[in-house]
Write a protein that holds these residues in place. Structure first.
Motif, short mmCIF file in Angstrom:
data_model
loop_
_atom_site.label_atom_id
_atom_site.label_comp_id
_atom_site.label_asym_id
_atom_site.label_seq_id
_atom_site.Cartn_x
_atom_site.Cartn_y
_atom_site.Cartn_z
N UNK A 1 0.88 -1.29 -0.34
CA UNK A 1 0.49 -0.09 0.45
C UNK A 1 1.14 0.98 0.30
N UNK A 2 0.57 2.66 -1.31
CA UNK A 2 1.28 3.47 -0.98
C UNK A 2 2.31 4.20 0.32
N UNK A 3 0.20 4.75 1.39
CA UNK A 3 0.76 4.75 2.27
C UNK A 3 1.15 4.67 3.31
N UNK A 4 1.49 2.66 3.66
CA UNK A 4 2.28 1.84 4.24
C UNK A 4 3.84 2.42 4.44
N UNK A 5 4.38 2.81 2.91
CA UNK A 5 5.86 3.31 2.16
C UNK A 5 5.98 5.22 2.59
N UNK A 6 4.50 5.78 2.46
CA UNK A 6 5.31 7.02 2.50
C UNK A 6 3.94 8.08 3.32
N UNK A 7 2.92 7.19 4.18
CA UNK A 7 2.46 7.68 5.42
C UNK A 7 1.46 8.84 3.88
N UNK A 8 0.95 8.30 2.65
CA UNK A 8 -0.14 9.01 2.05
C UNK A 8 -1.88 8.64 2.49
#
Ligand code: PMP
Length: 291
Positions: free
Chosen positions: A24-31
């Protein structure tokens, strides 16, 4: 154990079914963007405090990340999930985050997922600390500048709070106090800062601080004025207290070992605020009664 009640992308789900992809994008970048909201048991049943204000701030965060979120649907999901949870005193976490679509930094191909978690309420800073007052550590970290990251509840921004909190705990304090390069007071890791002098209440103003919803409510209750405050002035105040949805109104007992005396104004305000959120005061327009 009380399990949280969860809703995700339009459905009430179990924790297992709500699972998140490790890519998941948010898991990597906090989005992502979230809110922390409370529901209180009032004499007339459970009621969510200042729900509309929280959803407005959430919407601003989602727009900043380019997410198209149906705020009315999410608001209804919150009300429904609280009702299904059976928790009368609850902490509510809506979250929108980029999940699938790749790990590139351009968010255009990404799709946002939306979730709500409702948990039974437990004290944020610890009840003992909240009663006797908390010790604050002046952080060596600077708050995220509003020029780099808008002061909204964007997930990645909280790494900054977490580093300051870690530093404060390792130094033996309950909470961190952010000041800027010129020693103007900013905020705590998850609360806004106030001071009291000769019975008059001042709300610390800083462009890097989150405009807190509790701060607005407390400013109205106390007819506080808002202005920049230096660390030196804060240290010489009669009383210092913090405000936040989780923390409510919390007295500060000391900053870096500089102790404050008795806190009569803060104590009275703690009671006034506690009564307001539980609907025991006439001025309880902020409540959204549950179905
Ligand atoms: N500052 C920060 C960084 C926060 O995370 C919070 C909690 N949301 C606050 C201040 C207090 O805001 P509110 O009163 O809206 O909870």
């Amino acid at each position: 154990m009380n399990h949280p009640a969860l809703w995700k992308n339009g459905e009430h789900v179990s924790r297992e079914a709500a699972g998140v992809d490790v890519l998941a994008h948010a898991l990597h970048y906090g989005t992502g963007v979230f809110e922390g909201i409370r529901c209180y048991d009032t004499g007339r049943g459970p009621a969510i405090f200042e729900l509309a204000a929280h959803m407005r701030r959430f919407e601003r965060g989602a727009q900043t990340l380019g997410m198209d979120i149906d705020i009315d649907e999410l608001t209804n999901a919150i009300i429904e999930t609280v009702a299904r949870s059976g928790f009368n005193n609850a902490y509510i976490r809506p979250l929108a985050f980029y999940a699938s679509g790749g790990l590139g930094l351009d968010t255009a191909p990404l799709s946002a997922e939306v979730a709500v978690g409702v948990m039974p309420w437990t004290s944020h800073l610890g009840e003992a600390a909240e009663n006797k007052g908390i010790g604050m550590h002046v952080s060596s970290y600077r708050r995220n500048s509003h020029k780099s990251l808008p002061p909204l509840k964007l997930c990645g921004g909280y790494v900054n709070s977490i580093l300051a909190k870690r530093e404060a705990s390792l130094a033996g304090y309950d909470e961190a106090l952010f000041v800027d390069d010129d020693d103007w007071v900013c905020e705590a890791t998850g609360e806004n800062v106030f001071m009291v002098n000769n019975g008059r209440v001042t709300a610390v103003e800083h462009c890097d601080a989150l405009p807190g919803i509790t701060r607005s409510v407390v400013m109205q209750l106390t007819a506080a004025i808002a202005r920049p405050v230096s660390l030196k002035e804060l240290l010489s105040a009669d009383e210092v207290f913090l405000t936040g949805t989780s923390a409510e109104v919390v007295p500060v007992s000391n900053i870096n070992g500089h102790h404050y005396g008795s806190t009569p104004v803060t104590r009275e305000l703690q009671h006034t605020y506690a009564n307001l959120v539980r609907g025991r005061e006439s001025a309880s327009q902020g409540q959204v009664a549950m179905p």
